[in-house]
Design an enzyme around this catalytic site. Structure first.
Site, PDB file in Angstrom:
ATOM      1  N   ALA A 106      39.925  46.425 -72.218  1.00 27.59           N
ATOM      2  CA  ALA A 106      40.473  47.731 -72.634  1.00 27.59           C
ATOM      3  C   ALA A 106      40.928  48.623 -71.488  1.00 27.59           C
ATOM      4  O   ALA A 106      41.846  49.420 -71.644  1.00 27.59           O
ATOM      5  CB  ALA A 106      39.423  48.481 -73.466  1.00 27.59           C
ATOM      6  N   CYS A 162      42.069  42.342 -51.897  1.00 23.41           N
ATOM      7  CA  CYS A 162      41.871  42.188 -53.335  1.00 23.41           C
ATOM      8  C   CYS A 162      40.573  42.849 -53.765  1.00 23.41           C
ATOM      9  O   CYS A 162      40.105  43.799 -53.157  1.00 23.41           O
ATOM     10  CB  CYS A 162      41.920  40.710 -53.716  1.00 23.41           C
TER      11      CYS A 162
END
Ligand code: PLP
Length: 400
Positions: free
Chosen positions: A206, A331
């Protein structure tokens, strides 16, 4: 904001803010309708109603049945569950998995762990734009292959994979091989209709489309054999133990609904901003390369390699000016290893170290884009002026 710096957020692929409309839908489920959705009384039934409605809403959006949606704690759990769950349930049938070299670590590290337990994994290569080589995918399939896991869109370079074509190749085999696709970056920007994609399992999270963090779902086509990942309760039709996070599940469904209702409008707007950013950067800064595909790309993603520069140095310089981007090389791991995604594209190691991802969202503006390009031009020039590497290429000095 507590300081006086103008802050510009270009890291929407890392996470988004929570939409106000989503938050207001979630609010009653924290302290008013707070029951345990599995409890056998009014409080429980009210919470359960919200979970049922959320499940139905999500299922309708992707064209699935509500019984095919399993709530999870986000994309990482959904990816872990899909890969370990199929591997565990199918171990007696076969112990070979096929994935791509550019998957998120939630898939790659799960595959690495399974290798230690006796599974074999083939990491299919991608072309220089990051698109999976479909011929190599076909060649990788074996009699003992039980799962193929290929992401729909890449988190670093935004490349969109030909999932439907990949599924067709897998379906063309004599034996049924399950197909999982990590849709964490694709959700919100691309249509995830299961009739169209035809995957057996799909992971969604989400917080990539203005929903809450720490909640997502795994779509599992009815009939797919899957081992449990989280054990200890009978929730989710006895497939995933753990008290349901009702407010977050409500938020996930609302955010998914809004993202899908506004998808075309958002994509057009965000894609326009991204195109302006990319064309200005490429035309106004020398020795910079766009990583990934120009066309087969998520609308909100721009990933560049700046020659003669370390991505981290540029990231920190931009942060000082209030601009938030993401360094491809560090990252999420916090390591200084170059990005496995850029290396898989064949990017030179120095260029992989000089990469930066800018990811845009629905509240960014043209002014922000222009401010950031101007700041970027200045910072790239300052850093190159300090770079010993740059001075090894004197002809480059005048270009910046
Ligand atoms: N897969 C992809 C492609 C992602 O981009 C991410 C998060 O960045 C994940 C999986 C993990 O999702 P989550 O942060 O919900 O655990």
């Amino acid at each position: 904001m507590s300081d006086n710096i103008k802050r510009i957020y270009f890291d929407y692929a890392a996470t988004t803010y929570l939409d106000k409309e989503v938050l207001s839908e979630m609010k009653p489920y924290f302290s008013e309708t707070f029951g345990n959705a599995n409890s056998q009384h009014w409080f429980g039934r009210e919470a359960e109603k919200a979970v049922i409605a959320a499940r139905e809403k999500i299922a309708a959006i992707i064209g699935a049945k509500p019984s095919e949606i399993y709530f999870t704690s986000g994309g990482t759990e959904a990816d872990n569950w899909a890969v370990k769950g199929v591997a565990g349930a199918q171990a007696a049938v076969g112990r070979h998995i096929v994935t791509s070299a550019v998957e998120h670590h939630a898939v790659l590290d799960t595959c690495k762990q399974l290798e230690k337990k006796g599974f074999e994994v083939t990491y299919v290569q991608v072309d220089k734009e990051g698109v999976i080589d479909l011929g190599a995918l076909k060649a990788a399939l074996r009699d003992d292959t039980v799962l193929v896991s290929i992401m729909y869109a890449n988190n670093e370079i935004g490349t969109v994979m030909p999932i439907r074509e990949a599924v067709e190749i897998v379906r063309g085999q004599k034996r049924r091989i399950y197909f999982h696709t990590d849709c964490v970056q694709a959700a919100g920007a691309l249509d995830l209709n299961v009739g169209r994609l035809d995957a057996d399992l799909m992971s969604v999270s989400a917080h990539k489309f203005y929903g809450p963090k720490g909640v997502g779902f795994l779509y599992v086509r009815n009939g797919v054999k899957l081992e449990k990942l989280m054990i200890g309760g009978n929730q989710e039709r006895k497939m995933r133990g753990g008290t349901l996070n009702v407010p977050h599940i409500v938020g996930l469904a609302k955010a998914f609904e809004l993202a899908n209702e506004n998808r075309e409008r958002n994509n057009e707007y965000i894609g326009g901003l991204r195109d302006r950013f990319v064309s200005r950067v490429l035309s106004e800064i020398d020795n910079v390369y766009l990583n990934g595909s120009r066309e087969k790309r998520l609308p909100g993603n721009a990933n560049f390699s700046f020659e003669f520069i370390e991505g981290e140095s540029l990231l920190f310089s931009l942060d000082v000016l209030g601009i938030a981007a993401s360094s491809g090389s560090a990252c999420s791991s916090g390591s200084l290893d170059p990005s496995h995604v850029l290396l898989a594209l064949g990017t030179r190691i120095e260029l992989a170290h000089g990469s930066l991802r800018f990811s845009f969202g629905k509240d960014n503006t043209v002014d922000e884009i222009d401010y950031a390009v101007d700041a970027l031009k200045k910072k790239v020039s300052d850093l190159r002026a300090m770079s010993p590497l740059f001075y090894q290429f004197p002809s480059e000095k005048s270009k910046v």
